[in-house]
Design a protein around this motif. Structure first.
Motif, mmCIF file in Angstrom:
data_model
loop_
_atom_site.group_PDB
_atom_site.id
_atom_site.type_symbol
_atom_site.label_atom_id
_atom_site.label_comp_id
_atom_site.label_asym_id
_atom_site.label_seq_id
_atom_site.Cartn_x
_atom_site.Cartn_y
_atom_site.Cartn_z
ATOM 1 N N GLY A 78 0.790 -1.225 0.000
ATOM 2 C CA GLY A 78 0.000 0.000 0.000
ATOM 3 C C GLY A 78 0.821 1.273 0.000
ATOM 4 N N ILE A 79 2.095 1.160 -0.384
ATOM 5 C CA ILE A 79 2.981 2.329 -0.445
ATOM 6 C C ILE A 79 2.929 2.887 -1.866
ATOM 7 C CG2 ILE A 79 5.332 3.193 -0.150
ATOM 8 C CD1 ILE A 79 5.854 0.843 1.716
ATOM 9 N N SER A 80 2.416 4.080 -2.007
ATOM 10 C CA SER A 80 2.297 4.671 -3.336
ATOM 11 C C SER A 80 3.662 5.065 -3.881
ATOM 12 C CB SER A 80 1.397 5.901 -3.282
ATOM 13 O OG SER A 80 2.009 6.941 -2.526
ATOM 14 N N HIS A 81 3.728 5.215 -5.205
ATOM 15 C CA HIS A 81 4.988 5.602 -5.836
ATOM 16 C C HIS A 81 5.434 6.982 -5.363
ATOM 17 C CE1 HIS A 81 3.836 2.714 -9.344
ATOM 18 N NE2 HIS A 81 4.100 2.091 -8.222
ATOM 19 N N GLY A 82 4.461 7.867 -5.188
ATOM 20 C CA GLY A 82 4.778 9.209 -4.726
ATOM 21 C C GLY A 82 5.332 9.216 -3.311
ATOM 22 N N ALA A 83 4.726 8.398 -2.426
ATOM 23 C CA ALA A 83 5.195 8.328 -1.039
ATOM 24 C C ALA A 83 6.594 7.737 -0.981
ATOM 25 C CB ALA A 83 4.229 7.483 -0.207
ATOM 26 N N LYS A 84 6.859 6.726 -1.783
ATOM 27 C CA LYS A 84 8.191 6.130 -1.811
ATOM 28 C C LYS A 84 9.225 7.139 -2.301
ATOM 29 C CE LYS A 84 10.983 2.427 -3.798
ATOM 30 N NZ LYS A 84 12.004 3.360 -4.290
ATOM 31 N N GLN A 85 8.846 7.940 -3.284
ATOM 32 C CA GLN A 85 9.781 8.930 -3.808
ATOM 33 C C GLN A 85 10.096 9.985 -2.760
ATOM 34 O OE1 GLN A 85 9.195 10.412 -7.832
ATOM 35 N NE2 GLN A 85 9.621 12.502 -7.158
ATOM 36 N N VAL A 86 9.087 10.450 -2.041
ATOM 37 C CA VAL A 86 9.310 11.456 -0.995
ATOM 38 C C VAL A 86 10.203 10.882 0.108
ATOM 39 C CG1 VAL A 86 8.206 12.830 0.812
ATOM 40 C CG2 VAL A 86 7.175 12.707 -1.468
ATOM 41 N N LEU A 87 9.962 9.624 0.469
ATOM 42 C CA LEU A 87 10.792 8.986 1.491
ATOM 43 C C LEU A 87 12.239 8.873 1.024
ATOM 44 C CD1 LEU A 87 11.150 7.454 4.150
ATOM 45 C CD2 LEU A 87 10.456 5.358 2.945
#
Length: 234
Positions: A78-87
């Protein structure tokens, strides 16, 4: 050219790194060391070394996990691509700043201290450290590019390329067509560092004293030596 740089060159760099390291360890094991100059300007060395090594290790394992973990795994979690990029931008940015400050301190020390320069510095040592600092700068610059599109689309293309190379998938280089030139330059410099790896002091990174885990213990015994007896006639 795109296919050669991102489809063939990665295998050349990795092959040279692996075979070159094995040959060097076999033929010249006594050169397999970091050649530390810690006794000279100790304070600057310790601070710079800690910042540099901690930052580089975080970046290395972050890239390893971030690029090689299948995209489907992040989707399943459930980790979105956008959230992974920000992390990745946040953690990677902090680690890159740490490594850059530490690397800058080490490079400054190496170039400005005559004792270090004379006793412990070679062109290969200075050159590879300069390349690592340049790679850190490029990495930070890619964050500025990533901030312009936080949907994670370009990040997934980089992941697809890396996994294509590692898992020997055809057409891996095609994933980088149209990717921003800063990312491509960052990748090429990273591959070049892999290529030069066995010819520099970086080889000490893959050394670990694991043999000491099963080495039999030693016991040192000190005995009291009796003083020699003097002859009565003396």
């Amino acid at each position: 050219m795109n296919n050669f740089l991102f489809g063939i060159y990665p295998y050349i760099a990795i092959t040279v790194m692996l075979l070159g390291s094995i040959i060097r360890y076999d033929q010249d094991p006594f050169s397999w060391k970091s050649k530390s100059s810690q006794i000279l300007r100790r304070r600057q060395f310790v601070i710079g070394s800690v910042l540099f090594h901690v930052g580089v290790l975080v970046i290395f394992f972050g890239h390893l996990v971030g690029l090689l973990t299948p995209i489907a795994v992040f989707d399943a979690l459930g980790i979105s691509h956008g959230a992974k990029q920000v992390l990745a931008m946040t953690a990677g940015g902090i680690a890159a700043v740490m490594a850059l400050v530490g690397g800058g301190m080490l490079l400054h020390r190496r170039l400005t201290d005559p004792r270090v320069l004379a006793a412990h510095t070679t062109l290969a040592d200075t050159g590879i450290l300069a390349l690592l600092v340049a790679q850190l700068v490029l990495g930070l610059m890619t964050i500025l590019v990533s901030m312009q599109h936080l949907d994670g689309h370009e990040m997934t293309r980089l992941m697809s390329w890396a996994q294509g190379i590692v898992y020997f998938r055809a057409g891996a280089a095609d994933h980088l067509v149209g990717v921003h030139w800063l990312f491509k330059l960052h990748i090429l410099l990273g591959l070049t560092i892999f290529l030069l790896f066995p010819f520099t002091r970086l080889v000490h990174m893959i050394s670990a004293p694991v043999r000491y885990l099963w080495r039999p213990g030693y016991q040192y015994v000190r005995t009291k030596r009796q003083p020699a007896k003097r002859h009565p006639a003396e």
